[in-house]
Design a protein around this motif. Structure first.
Motif, PDB file in Angstrom:
ATOM      1  N   ALA A 226       0.816  -1.215   0.000  1.00 14.23           N
ATOM      2  CA  ALA A 226       0.000   0.000   0.000  1.00 14.23           C
ATOM      3  C   ALA A 226       0.851   1.267   0.000  1.00 14.23           C
ATOM      4  O   ALA A 226       0.421   2.318  -0.479  1.00 14.23           O
ATOM      5  N   ARG A 227       2.050   1.171   0.522  1.00 11.81           N
ATOM      6  CA  ARG A 227       2.922   2.341   0.576  1.00 11.81           C
ATOM      7  C   ARG A 227       3.665   2.573  -0.736  1.00 11.81           C
ATOM      8  O   ARG A 227       4.358   3.579  -0.872  1.00 11.81           O
ATOM      9  N   LYS A 228       3.533   1.650  -1.680  1.00  8.21           N
ATOM     10  CA  LYS A 228       4.348   1.710  -2.895  1.00  8.21           C
ATOM     11  C   LYS A 228       3.542   1.929  -4.163  1.00  8.21           C
ATOM     12  O   LYS A 228       4.116   2.130  -5.235  1.00  8.21           O
ATOM     13  N   VAL A 229       2.216   1.876  -4.068  1.00 13.60           N
ATOM     14  CA  VAL A 229       1.381   1.998  -5.260  1.00 13.60           C
ATOM     15  C   VAL A 229       0.695   3.359  -5.278  1.00 13.60           C
ATOM     16  O   VAL A 229       0.780   4.142  -4.333  1.00 13.60           O
ATOM     17  N   ASP A 230       0.003   3.643  -6.372  1.00 10.14           N
ATOM     18  CA  ASP A 230      -0.671   4.935  -6.515  1.00 10.14           C
ATOM     19  C   ASP A 230      -1.975   4.995  -5.726  1.00 10.14           C
ATOM     20  O   ASP A 230      -2.370   6.063  -5.255  1.00 10.14           O
ATOM     21  N   ARG A 231      -2.626   3.837  -5.579  1.00 14.42           N
ATOM     22  CA  ARG A 231      -3.931   3.836  -4.916  1.00 14.42           C
ATOM     23  C   ARG A 231      -4.227   2.440  -4.396  1.00 14.42           C
ATOM     24  O   ARG A 231      -3.825   1.443  -5.007  1.00 14.42           O
ATOM     25  N   VAL A 232      -4.943   2.369  -3.286  1.00 14.46           N
ATOM     26  CA  VAL A 232      -5.348   1.096  -2.700  1.00 14.46           C
ATOM     27  C   VAL A 232      -6.874   1.053  -2.627  1.00 14.46           C
ATOM     28  O   VAL A 232      -7.510   2.016  -2.199  1.00 14.46           O
ATOM     29  N   VAL A 233      -7.449  -0.061  -3.097  1.00 19.07           N
ATOM     30  CA  VAL A 233      -8.880  -0.288  -2.916  1.00 19.07           C
ATOM     31  C   VAL A 233      -9.034  -1.607  -2.174  1.00 19.07           C
ATOM     32  O   VAL A 233      -8.214  -2.520  -2.326  1.00 19.07           O
ATOM     33  N   ARG A 234     -10.052  -1.704  -1.348  1.00 24.36           N
ATOM     34  CA  ARG A 234     -10.265  -2.903  -0.536  1.00 24.36           C
ATOM     35  C   ARG A 234     -11.608  -3.533  -0.879  1.00 24.36           C
ATOM     36  O   ARG A 234     -12.630  -2.839  -0.958  1.00 24.36           O
ATOM     37  N   LEU A 235     -11.573  -4.840  -1.075  1.00 22.57           N
ATOM     38  CA  LEU A 235     -12.779  -5.583  -1.395  1.00 22.57           C
ATOM     39  C   LEU A 235     -13.277  -6.269  -0.128  1.00 22.57           C
ATOM     40  O   LEU A 235     -12.546  -7.043   0.502  1.00 22.57           O
ATOM     41  N   HIS A 236     -14.513  -5.962   0.237  1.00 29.33           N
ATOM     42  CA  HIS A 236     -15.097  -6.524   1.462  1.00 29.33           C
ATOM     43  C   HIS A 236     -16.524  -6.929   1.161  1.00 29.33           C
ATOM     44  O   HIS A 236     -17.357  -6.127   0.747  1.00 29.33           O
ATOM     45  N   GLU A 237     -16.796  -8.219   1.340  1.00 32.40           N
ATOM     46  CA  GLU A 237     -18.134  -8.772   1.119  1.00 32.40           C
ATOM     47  C   GLU A 237     -18.675  -8.384  -0.254  1.00 32.40           C
ATOM     48  O   GLU A 237     -19.835  -8.018  -0.406  1.00 32.40           O
ATOM     49  N   GLY A 238     -17.791  -8.463  -1.256  1.00 34.81           N
ATOM     50  CA  GLY A 238     -18.208  -8.248  -2.637  1.00 34.81           C
ATOM     51  C   GLY A 238     -18.313  -6.819  -3.092  1.00 34.81           C
ATOM     52  O   GLY A 238     -18.738  -6.537  -4.206  1.00 34.81           O
ATOM     53  N   ARG A 239     -17.917  -5.871  -2.230  1.00 33.45           N
ATOM     54  CA  ARG A 239     -17.972  -4.456  -2.595  1.00 33.45           C
ATOM     55  C   ARG A 239     -16.641  -3.790  -2.321  1.00 33.45           C
ATOM     56  O   ARG A 239     -15.922  -4.148  -1.387  1.00 33.45           O
TER      57      ARG A 239
END
Length: 241
Positions: A226-239
Motif C-alpha cells: 500500500a505504501r508503494k502503489v498509486d492507490r489502494v482499494v479494498r474488497l469486502h463482502e463483494g464491494r
C-alpha cells in the motif's frame, strides 16, 4: 522491439486515446449457485484505472479478489455489469475479440509462475511475443531486455527447475510484460514467496510496470504494498471500499 508490423490486426476501437481509462468497471456482479443457495461474490463493483496507474486490490481470502481479476481478464463468463478495457466493452466481444484483448491489452501474473518446464527463461518470454506476431529475432531481443532488466541476464538459458522461486516469478513478470500490455493483472504474485523475496519481486514488478508505461491491478494480502502503489482499494463482502 516488438515487430508491430507483423502483428495481427486488432479491433479499431482498441486504439484508444491516452485519456481513455485503461479499465472501467461499472456495476460488476457475480454469483454462484450451490444447492439451494445463491452466493453473491461481487455485489456491484465500480472501479476505474487510469493509464499508467498502479492499484493494489486488498482483501481477505474469499473476498472475491480472484473472481474480480478473472472477470477483468475475460477468463470466464457469467458476470453482470460493464467491463471496459481500453475503451472496448467486453460484453460486446465474441470469443475471438476477447482473445485479441487478452493478447494485445492484458498481461497476467499469477501466484504460481506457470512457466513451461521444458523451456528456458528466454523461451518462456519469447513465446507470447511470437503469438503476438513478432519475428523470432525481435522476440528474443525483447525477452533478453526484460530479463536483464529484472536481474536475470545471467539466467537466460536456465529452465524453471534451475531457478529459485523468486527468479521463476521474475520470469513470469517478464512474460506478462512481453507484449507491452496496457494493463497487468497480478493475482497474489508473491503468495508463494518468503517475505524478503516477496518484497524484492514486488519492487521489481512495480519498477518494470512503471518503466514500461503500463497500468496494473495487483490483488494481494501484502499491506506493505500500500505504501508503494498509486492507490489502494479494498474488497469486502463483494464491494469495494
Amino acid at each position: 522491439m516488438n515487430d508491430a508490423s507483423a502483428a495481427a490486426p486488432v479491433p479499431h476501437a482498441l486504439a484508444a486515446s491516452d485519456v481513455t481509462p485503461v479499465l472501467g468497471i461499472t456495476g460488476l456482479t457475480r454469483s454462484f449457485v450451490q444447492g439451494d443457495a445463491t452466493i453473491e461474490v461481487l455485489r456491484g463493483v465500480d472501479l476505474t484505472i487510469a493509464r499508467g496507474e498502479v492499484v493494489a486490490l486488498l482483501g481477505p481470502s474469499g473476498s472475491g479478489k480472484s473472481t474480480l481479476l478473472q472477470a477483468v481478464g475475460l477468463l470466464e463468463g457469467g458476470f453482470g455489469g460493464s467491463i471496459l478495457i481500453a475503451g472496448v466493452e467486453a460484453a460486446k466481444l465474441d470469443s475471438h475479440g476477447r482473445t485479441l484483448v487478452r493478447r494485445d491489452q492484458l498481461g497476467f501474473v499469477y501466484q504460481f509462475h506457470h512457466l513451461l518446464p521444458d523451456f528456458n527463461a528466454t523461451e518462456n518470454v519469447v513465446l507470447p511475443c511470437l503469438i503476438h506476431g513478432a519475428t523470432h529475432a525481435a522476440a528474443e531481443a525483447r525477452a533478453r531486455d526484460l530479463l536483464t532488466a529484472l536481474g536475470l541476464g545471467h539466467r537466460l538459458t536456465h529452465r524453471p527447475s534451475q531457478l529459485s522461486g523468486g527468479e521463476q516469478q521474475r520470469v513470469a513478470v517478464a512474460r506478462a510484460l512481453a507484449n507491452r500490455p496496457a494493463l497487468v493483472l497480478a493475482d497474489e504474485p508473491t503468495g508463494n514467496l518468503d517475505e524478503h523475496t516477496a518484497d524484492i519481486v514486488l519492487a521489481e514488478l512495480l519498477r518494470l510496470v512503471r518503466g514500461e508505461g503500463s497500468s496494473a491491478l495487483i490483488a494481494t494480502h501484502n499491506e506493505r504494498l500500500a505504501r508503494k502503489v498509486d492507490r489502494v482499494v479494498r474488497l469486502h463482502e463483494g464491494r469495494l471500499e
